[in-house]
Design a protein around this motif. Structure first.
Motif, PDB file in Angstrom:
ATOM      1  N   LEU A 254       5.024  -0.252  11.958  1.00  0.00           N
ATOM      2  CA  LEU A 254       5.515   0.225  10.675  1.00  0.00           C
ATOM      3  C   LEU A 254       4.566  -0.262   9.584  1.00  0.00           C
ATOM      4  O   LEU A 254       4.421  -1.468   9.374  1.00  0.00           O
ATOM      5  CB  LEU A 254       6.930  -0.321  10.444  1.00  0.00           C
ATOM      6  N   PRO A 255       3.868   0.667   8.908  1.00  0.00           N
ATOM      7  CA  PRO A 255       3.000   0.231   7.820  1.00  0.00           C
ATOM      8  C   PRO A 255       3.810  -0.551   6.787  1.00  0.00           C
ATOM      9  O   PRO A 255       4.917  -0.148   6.416  1.00  0.00           O
ATOM     10  CB  PRO A 255       2.472   1.549   7.221  1.00  0.00           C
ATOM     11  N   TRP A 256       3.264  -1.674   6.347  1.00  0.00           N
ATOM     12  CA  TRP A 256       3.996  -2.557   5.421  1.00  0.00           C
ATOM     13  C   TRP A 256       3.077  -2.948   4.280  1.00  0.00           C
ATOM     14  O   TRP A 256       1.897  -3.201   4.485  1.00  0.00           O
ATOM     15  CB  TRP A 256       4.470  -3.799   6.169  1.00  0.00           C
ATOM     16  N   TYR A 257       3.626  -2.990   3.088  1.00  0.00           N
ATOM     17  CA  TYR A 257       2.844  -3.275   1.897  1.00  0.00           C
ATOM     18  C   TYR A 257       3.412  -4.484   1.170  1.00  0.00           C
ATOM     19  O   TYR A 257       4.623  -4.692   1.158  1.00  0.00           O
ATOM     20  CB  TYR A 257       2.848  -2.071   0.947  1.00  0.00           C
TER      21      TYR A 257
ATOM     22  N   ALA B  11      -1.875   1.285  11.536  1.00  0.00           N
ATOM     23  CA  ALA B  11      -0.759   0.432  11.956  1.00  0.00           C
ATOM     24  C   ALA B  11      -0.644   0.389  13.472  1.00  0.00           C
ATOM     25  O   ALA B  11      -0.463  -0.682  14.061  1.00  0.00           O
ATOM     26  CB  ALA B  11       0.545   0.916  11.326  1.00  0.00           C
ATOM     27  N   ASN B  12      -0.753   1.532  14.123  1.00  0.00           N
ATOM     28  CA  ASN B  12      -0.642   1.570  15.587  1.00  0.00           C
ATOM     29  C   ASN B  12      -1.798   0.836  16.262  1.00  0.00           C
ATOM     30  O   ASN B  12      -1.584   0.101  17.221  1.00  0.00           O
ATOM     31  CB  ASN B  12      -0.550   3.015  16.076  1.00  0.00           C
ATOM     32  N   GLU B  13      -3.003   1.016  15.759  1.00  0.00           N
ATOM     33  CA  GLU B  13      -4.152   0.295  16.328  1.00  0.00           C
ATOM     34  C   GLU B  13      -3.987  -1.210  16.134  1.00  0.00           C
ATOM     35  O   GLU B  13      -4.281  -1.990  17.039  1.00  0.00           O
ATOM     36  CB  GLU B  13      -5.459   0.770  15.684  1.00  0.00           C
ATOM     37  N   SER B  14      -3.524  -1.604  14.971  1.00  0.00           N
ATOM     38  CA  SER B  14      -3.321  -3.033  14.705  1.00  0.00           C
ATOM     39  C   SER B  14      -2.248  -3.609  15.615  1.00  0.00           C
ATOM     40  O   SER B  14      -2.399  -4.722  16.135  1.00  0.00           O
ATOM     41  CB  SER B  14      -2.930  -3.242  13.235  1.00  0.00           C
ATOM     42  N   ALA B  15      -1.175  -2.873  15.827  1.00  0.00           N
ATOM     43  CA  ALA B  15      -0.097  -3.345  16.705  1.00  0.00           C
ATOM     44  C   ALA B  15      -0.598  -3.479  18.142  1.00  0.00           C
ATOM     45  O   ALA B  15      -0.282  -4.459  18.827  1.00  0.00           O
ATOM     46  CB  ALA B  15       1.099  -2.401  16.636  1.00  0.00           C
ATOM     47  N   ARG B  16      -1.383  -2.514  18.597  1.00  0.00           N
ATOM     48  CA  ARG B  16      -1.946  -2.607  19.965  1.00  0.00           C
ATOM     49  C   ARG B  16      -2.867  -3.810  20.076  1.00  0.00           C
ATOM     50  O   ARG B  16      -2.857  -4.526  21.073  1.00  0.00           O
ATOM     51  CB  ARG B  16      -2.686  -1.316  20.322  1.00  0.00           C
TER      52      ARG B  16
ATOM     53  N   TRP C  57      10.157   1.787  -2.473  1.00  0.00           N
ATOM     54  CA  TRP C  57       9.503   1.840  -1.161  1.00  0.00           C
ATOM     55  C   TRP C  57      10.128   0.823  -0.210  1.00  0.00           C
ATOM     56  O   TRP C  57      10.423   1.143   0.949  1.00  0.00           O
ATOM     57  CB  TRP C  57       7.988   1.573  -1.280  1.00  0.00           C
ATOM     58  N   LEU C  58      10.327  -0.417  -0.675  1.00  0.00           N
ATOM     59  CA  LEU C  58      10.857  -1.470   0.179  1.00  0.00           C
ATOM     60  C   LEU C  58      12.244  -1.100   0.705  1.00  0.00           C
ATOM     61  O   LEU C  58      12.525  -1.283   1.896  1.00  0.00           O
ATOM     62  CB  LEU C  58      10.914  -2.797  -0.584  1.00  0.00           C
ATOM     63  N   LEU C  59      13.081  -0.572  -0.147  1.00  0.00           N
ATOM     64  CA  LEU C  59      14.411  -0.155   0.280  1.00  0.00           C
ATOM     65  C   LEU C  59      14.310   0.892   1.392  1.00  0.00           C
ATOM     66  O   LEU C  59      14.979   0.782   2.426  1.00  0.00           O
ATOM     67  CB  LEU C  59      15.198   0.394  -0.908  1.00  0.00           C
ATOM     68  N   ARG C  60      13.458   1.873   1.191  1.00  0.00           N
ATOM     69  CA  ARG C  60      13.286   2.928   2.197  1.00  0.00           C
ATOM     70  C   ARG C  60      12.692   2.370   3.489  1.00  0.00           C
ATOM     71  O   ARG C  60      13.139   2.700   4.595  1.00  0.00           O
ATOM     72  CB  ARG C  60      12.409   4.043   1.637  1.00  0.00           C
ATOM     73  N   ALA C  61      11.688   1.508   3.373  1.00  0.00           N
ATOM     74  CA  ALA C  61      11.044   0.934   4.557  1.00  0.00           C
ATOM     75  C   ALA C  61      12.026   0.089   5.368  1.00  0.00           C
ATOM     76  O   ALA C  61      12.036   0.137   6.606  1.00  0.00           O
ATOM     77  CB  ALA C  61       9.833   0.105   4.147  1.00  0.00           C
ATOM     78  N   GLU C  62      12.845  -0.689   4.679  1.00  0.00           N
ATOM     79  CA  GLU C  62      13.841  -1.508   5.390  1.00  0.00           C
ATOM     80  C   GLU C  62      14.889  -0.630   6.071  1.00  0.00           C
ATOM     81  O   GLU C  62      15.350  -0.960   7.166  1.00  0.00           O
ATOM     82  CB  GLU C  62      14.486  -2.497   4.424  1.00  0.00           C
ATOM     83  N   GLN C  63      15.250   0.495   5.469  1.00  0.00           N
ATOM     84  CA  GLN C  63      16.187   1.423   6.102  1.00  0.00           C
ATOM     85  C   GLN C  63      15.584   2.004   7.375  1.00  0.00           C
ATOM     86  O   GLN C  63      16.252   2.080   8.412  1.00  0.00           O
ATOM     87  CB  GLN C  63      16.581   2.542   5.137  1.00  0.00           C
ATOM     88  N   VAL C  64      14.322   2.403   7.314  1.00  0.00           N
ATOM     89  CA  VAL C  64      13.634   2.937   8.500  1.00  0.00           C
ATOM     90  C   VAL C  64      13.551   1.866   9.577  1.00  0.00           C
ATOM     91  O   VAL C  64      13.838   2.121  10.757  1.00  0.00           O
ATOM     92  CB  VAL C  64      12.224   3.461   8.133  1.00  0.00           C
TER      93      VAL C  64
ATOM     94  N   ALA D 168       7.073  -3.737  14.575  1.00  0.00           N
ATOM     95  CA  ALA D 168       6.077  -4.667  14.034  1.00  0.00           C
ATOM     96  C   ALA D 168       5.699  -4.189  12.645  1.00  0.00           C
ATOM     97  O   ALA D 168       5.271  -3.043  12.471  1.00  0.00           O
ATOM     98  CB  ALA D 168       4.847  -4.719  14.926  1.00  0.00           C
ATOM     99  N   ARG D 169       5.898  -5.054  11.658  1.00  0.00           N
ATOM    100  CA  ARG D 169       5.449  -4.756  10.301  1.00  0.00           C
ATOM    101  C   ARG D 169       3.947  -5.003  10.255  1.00  0.00           C
ATOM    102  O   ARG D 169       3.498  -6.130  10.443  1.00  0.00           O
ATOM    103  CB  ARG D 169       6.132  -5.660   9.291  1.00  0.00           C
ATOM    104  N   ILE D 170       3.184  -3.963   9.994  1.00  0.00           N
ATOM    105  CA  ILE D 170       1.735  -4.076   9.940  1.00  0.00           C
ATOM    106  C   ILE D 170       1.292  -3.953   8.488  1.00  0.00           C
ATOM    107  O   ILE D 170       1.404  -2.892   7.880  1.00  0.00           O
ATOM    108  CB  ILE D 170       1.047  -2.994  10.804  1.00  0.00           C
ATOM    109  N   ARG D 171       0.831  -5.057   7.947  1.00  0.00           N
ATOM    110  CA  ARG D 171       0.443  -5.087   6.533  1.00  0.00           C
ATOM    111  C   ARG D 171      -0.832  -4.302   6.314  1.00  0.00           C
ATOM    112  O   ARG D 171      -1.832  -4.485   7.027  1.00  0.00           O
ATOM    113  CB  ARG D 171       0.252  -6.529   6.085  1.00  0.00           C
ATOM    114  N   ILE D 172      -0.776  -3.450   5.326  1.00  0.00           N
ATOM    115  CA  ILE D 172      -1.951  -2.694   4.909  1.00  0.00           C
ATOM    116  C   ILE D 172      -2.363  -3.234   3.544  1.00  0.00           C
ATOM    117  O   ILE D 172      -1.574  -3.231   2.599  1.00  0.00           O
ATOM    118  CB  ILE D 172      -1.648  -1.181   4.860  1.00  0.00           C
ATOM    119  N   ARG D 173      -3.592  -3.726   3.497  1.00  0.00           N
ATOM    120  CA  ARG D 173      -4.143  -4.279   2.257  1.00  0.00           C
ATOM    121  C   ARG D 173      -5.237  -3.330   1.751  1.00  0.00           C
ATOM    122  O   ARG D 173      -5.943  -2.717   2.562  1.00  0.00           O
ATOM    123  CB  ARG D 173      -4.693  -5.675   2.499  1.00  0.00           C
ATOM    124  N   PRO D 174      -5.388  -3.199   0.456  1.00  0.00           N
ATOM    125  CA  PRO D 174      -6.295  -2.187  -0.095  1.00  0.00           C
ATOM    126  C   PRO D 174      -7.741  -2.256   0.401  1.00  0.00           C
ATOM    127  O   PRO D 174      -8.269  -1.250   0.881  1.00  0.00           O
ATOM    128  CB  PRO D 174      -6.223  -2.423  -1.611  1.00  0.00           C
TER     129      PRO D 174
END
Length: 97
Positions: free
Chosen positions: A10-13, A86-91, A38-45, A57-63
């Motif tokens: 899950l992409p996380w910011y 996110a998927n590559e990072s989780a793998r 965004w956070l509310l929606r992401a936590e619901q997902v 897995a929350r995968i942090r995306i940094r700029p």
């Protein structure tokens, strides 16, 4: 590895990165304008996925790293790129365990 379920990435910011990410993304209209929305929606997902029995897995995306990752692959920093990243990072994390 038998019996293990794959992890759903899950992409996380972070709050402080969110404005810069919205400027970076080629499709900022696909995300809420505010971090709180965004956070509310992401936590619901995340909760929906977990209730379905999936490991998340929350995968942090940094700029800066994400922009470099996209440039290296010559791809647009859009939703598909965020999910691929996110998927590559989780793998990668799973193989380090």
């Amino acid at each position: 590895m038998v019996g293990q379920h794959p992890v759903t990435a899950l992409p996380w910011y972070a709050w402080g990165d969110y404005p810069a990410l919205l400027r970076l993304f080629s499709d900022p209209d696909k995300l809420p304008a505010s971090y709180d929305a965004w956070l509310l929606r992401a936590e619901q997902v995340e909760n929906q996925l977990q209730r379905a029995g999936l490991a998340v897995a929350r995968i942090r995306i940094r700029p800066v790293p994400f922009a470099a990752w996209c440039r290296e692959r010559n791809i647009s920093p859009d939703q598909a790129a965020r999910l691929t990243f996110a998927n590559e990072s989780a793998r990668h994390l799973a193989t380090r365990r």
